[in-house]
Scaffold this motif. Structure first.
Motif, short mmCIF file in Angstrom:
data_model
loop_
_atom_site.label_atom_id
_atom_site.label_comp_id
_atom_site.label_asym_id
_atom_site.label_seq_id
_atom_site.Cartn_x
_atom_site.Cartn_y
_atom_site.Cartn_z
N PHE A 1 55.16 175.60 -9.10
CA PHE A 1 55.29 177.04 -9.32
C PHE A 1 54.31 177.87 -8.49
CE2 PHE A 1 53.48 174.85 -13.07
CZ PHE A 1 52.14 175.12 -12.87
N TYR A 2 53.42 177.23 -7.71
CA TYR A 2 52.54 177.96 -6.80
C TYR A 2 53.22 178.10 -5.43
CZ TYR A 2 48.58 177.30 -10.00
OH TYR A 2 47.73 177.31 -11.08
N SER A 3 52.88 179.17 -4.73
CA SER A 3 53.35 179.35 -3.36
C SER A 3 52.27 180.07 -2.56
CB SER A 3 54.66 180.15 -3.32
OG SER A 3 54.50 181.40 -3.94
N VAL A 4 52.43 180.05 -1.23
CA VAL A 4 51.45 180.68 -0.34
C VAL A 4 51.57 182.19 -0.43
CG1 VAL A 4 50.84 181.02 2.09
CG2 VAL A 4 51.42 178.74 1.27
N TYR A 5 50.43 182.86 -0.33
CA TYR A 5 50.43 184.32 -0.35
C TYR A 5 49.31 184.85 0.54
CZ TYR A 5 50.55 189.11 -2.17
OH TYR A 5 50.66 190.47 -2.29
N LYS A 6 49.59 185.95 1.21
CA LYS A 6 48.59 186.61 2.06
C LYS A 6 48.27 187.97 1.46
CE LYS A 6 49.03 183.54 5.56
NZ LYS A 6 47.97 182.67 6.08
N ILE A 7 47.02 188.18 1.12
CA ILE A 7 46.59 189.50 0.67
C ILE A 7 46.40 190.36 1.92
CG2 ILE A 7 44.81 190.84 -0.53
CD1 ILE A 7 44.21 188.32 -2.17
N PRO A 8 47.18 191.41 2.10
CA PRO A 8 47.12 192.19 3.35
C PRO A 8 45.73 192.76 3.62
CG PRO A 8 49.04 192.79 2.05
CD PRO A 8 48.18 191.94 1.16
N ALA A 9 45.40 192.92 4.89
CA ALA A 9 44.14 193.55 5.28
C ALA A 9 44.07 194.95 4.67
CB ALA A 9 44.05 193.64 6.80
N ASN A 10 42.86 195.35 4.30
CA ASN A 10 42.59 196.68 3.75
C ASN A 10 43.17 196.90 2.35
OD1 ASN A 10 41.27 197.57 6.21
ND2 ASN A 10 43.33 197.69 7.10
N THR A 11 43.52 195.80 1.69
CA THR A 11 43.92 195.92 0.29
C THR A 11 42.74 196.40 -0.55
OG1 THR A 11 45.61 194.19 0.47
CG2 THR A 11 44.77 194.64 -1.74
N TYR A 12 41.55 195.90 -0.17
CA TYR A 12 40.31 196.31 -0.84
C TYR A 12 39.33 196.88 0.18
CZ TYR A 12 42.15 193.40 -4.65
OH TYR A 12 42.93 192.88 -5.64
N ALA A 13 38.35 197.62 -0.31
CA ALA A 13 37.32 198.18 0.56
C ALA A 13 36.57 197.06 1.29
CB ALA A 13 36.34 199.02 -0.26
N ASN A 14 36.29 197.28 2.56
CA ASN A 14 35.54 196.34 3.40
C ASN A 14 36.28 195.03 3.68
OD1 ASN A 14 33.20 198.12 3.32
ND2 ASN A 14 32.86 197.37 1.24
N GLN A 15 37.58 195.01 3.42
CA GLN A 15 38.39 193.82 3.70
C GLN A 15 39.26 194.12 4.92
OE1 GLN A 15 41.75 193.15 1.16
NE2 GLN A 15 42.51 191.71 2.68
N THR A 16 38.78 193.73 6.07
CA THR A 16 39.44 194.11 7.33
C THR A 16 40.49 193.10 7.81
OG1 THR A 16 37.64 193.08 8.59
CG2 THR A 16 37.43 195.43 8.09
N GLU A 17 40.53 191.91 7.20
CA GLU A 17 41.51 190.90 7.59
C GLU A 17 42.29 190.42 6.38
OE1 GLU A 17 39.38 187.78 9.50
OE2 GLU A 17 38.82 188.97 11.25
N GLU A 18 43.50 189.91 6.62
CA GLU A 18 44.27 189.38 5.51
C GLU A 18 43.60 188.10 4.99
OE1 GLU A 18 48.22 188.53 6.91
OE2 GLU A 18 47.66 186.54 7.64
N ILE A 19 43.85 187.82 3.72
CA ILE A 19 43.22 186.67 3.06
C ILE A 19 44.31 185.74 2.54
CG2 ILE A 19 41.70 185.92 1.20
CD1 ILE A 19 40.50 188.80 1.30
N ALA A 20 44.20 184.48 2.92
CA ALA A 20 45.17 183.47 2.47
C ALA A 20 44.79 182.98 1.08
CB ALA A 20 45.21 182.31 3.44
N THR A 21 45.77 182.95 0.20
CA THR A 21 45.55 182.39 -1.13
C THR A 21 46.88 181.84 -1.64
OG1 THR A 21 44.63 182.81 -3.34
CG2 THR A 21 45.91 184.59 -2.34
N VAL A 22 46.95 181.60 -2.93
CA VAL A 22 48.20 181.13 -3.53
C VAL A 22 48.59 182.10 -4.63
CG1 VAL A 22 47.84 178.70 -2.99
CG2 VAL A 22 46.92 179.65 -5.13
N THR A 23 49.82 181.97 -5.07
CA THR A 23 50.29 182.90 -6.09
C THR A 23 51.23 182.23 -7.06
OG1 THR A 23 51.46 185.01 -6.43
CG2 THR A 23 52.23 183.62 -4.64
N VAL A 24 51.23 182.75 -8.27
CA VAL A 24 52.33 182.51 -9.20
C VAL A 24 53.14 183.79 -9.19
CG1 VAL A 24 51.16 180.80 -10.61
CG2 VAL A 24 50.83 183.21 -11.13
#
Length: 326
Positions: free
Chosen positions: A233-256
């Motif tokens: 039930f997990y899959s790959v997910y990318k948190i887009p750049a600038n989703t949060y303050a001081n986050q200039t690059e996308e972040i790889a994680t997993v998601t439900v």
């Protein structure tokens, strides 16, 4: 003759009522009514559920009332008890319920619900203000919030740790909810916290704005691969750049996946109509809530481990997608 005319008039009235009947009616001829279990009043489940319920009422003629609850497990048990007919849940928690594992091991399996559709990604976000923590492996011997006991977050955290070769005993585990975790990070009382929710998550947004050292630790590479191999039930997910303050690059994680479920007893017509009300109005819903942008047929139907309701399956079949229904 008068008696004949009265009978004829009665027949005409009945036929007129049937013809004007339309979608979303119950056996008594009135609009179908449903309650939807969501989550905290300040959470995404409740706000988004409120918007979806309005479209179900306006477009499908089904009077849906969103109810604030304790979240996934409460919603599944509420449907089982008949308190709710709809609910928003994490895809992993509904898997636990269907199979009677983890948070449902003691209570036993629940199979009185069916899948309607996947809604949006609930990212597994490992948050820290400690610059020395750069990967999951760095959590060893650290104070880490892993969510409330038995919660979806708790098991997500254990899964991620296990994929990195760690266990709960390898960290100084703290059992805190989102807000408590954010406050503890802010005050330096813990080193990291697992928060599972749609990004951006308000608790993390606020933390990033008040502490420039806040960051999301990637969950990727071999750890993500093992996690997904062991738990479908997990899959790959990318948190887009600038989703949060001081986050200039996308972040790889997993998601439900945040998923809409429905009572197995709901009628095929009702579930077909409420599914149609959502997926025929994606553009309008997106204008009202950012998570609407993640509504699509692929996301709605992939990665589900619990059978779909026949009404939802009928809608997706019309769109060229076959799903397992029961």
């Amino acid at each position: 003759m008068k008696k004949f005319l009265l009978v004829l008039l009665s027949i005409i009235m009945v036929l007129t009522m049937v013809a004007c009947g339309g979608q979303g009616e119950n056996a008594d001829g009135g609009a179908s009514k449903m309650s939807m279990g969501t989550g905290s009043p300040t959470g995404t489940y409740f706000s988004y559920g409120g918007i979806l319920s309005r479209y179900m009422k306006d477009k499908a003629g089904i009077d849906v009332t969103p109810v604030s609850t304790g979240g996934s497990k409460d919603n599944i048990q509420g449907i089982d008890l008949g308190d709710y007919q709809l609910g928003t849940v994490q895809s992993d928690v509904m898997d636990y319920a269907w199979n009677g594992t983890r948070s449902f091991e003691q209570d036993g399996k629940v199979t009185t619900f069916r899948t309607v559709a996947g809604l949006y990604a609930e990212a597994v976000q490992l948050v820290t203000c400690n610059p020395d923590i750069k990967s999951v492996n760095d959590l060893k011997d650290k104070k880490v919030s892993i969510g409330a006991p038995g919660s979806g977050v708790y098991y997500n955290a254990l899964d991620v740790l296990a994929a990195a070769g760690l266990s709960e005993s390898d960290i100084k585990a703290q059992r805190q909810n989102f807000d408590e975790s954010a406050d503890a990070l802010k005050d330096g009382k813990i080193d990291a916290a697992f928060i599972v929710a749609g990004a951006p998550t308000p608790a993390i947004t606020e933390l990033c704005m008040t502490n420039k050292n806040t960051k999301i630790v990637p969950i990727d590479g071999a750890i993500a691969e093992k996690l997904m191999k062991d738990n479908t039930f997990y899959s790959v997910y990318k948190i887009p750049a600038n989703t949060y303050a001081n986050q200039t690059e996308e972040i790889a994680t997993v998601t439900v996946k945040a998923t809409l479920i429905v009572s197995a007893d709901a009628t095929e017509d009702d579930v077909y109509n409420l599914t149609k009300a959502i997926f025929d109005n994606i553009e309008a819903i997106t204008k009202e809530h950012a998570k609407g942008a993640e509504l699509n047929l692929k996301n709605a139907t992939e990665g589900m481990t619990v059978p779909f309701h026949a009404g939802a399956a009928k809608y997706f079949k019309e769109k060229g997608i076959e799903v397992a229904a029961q």
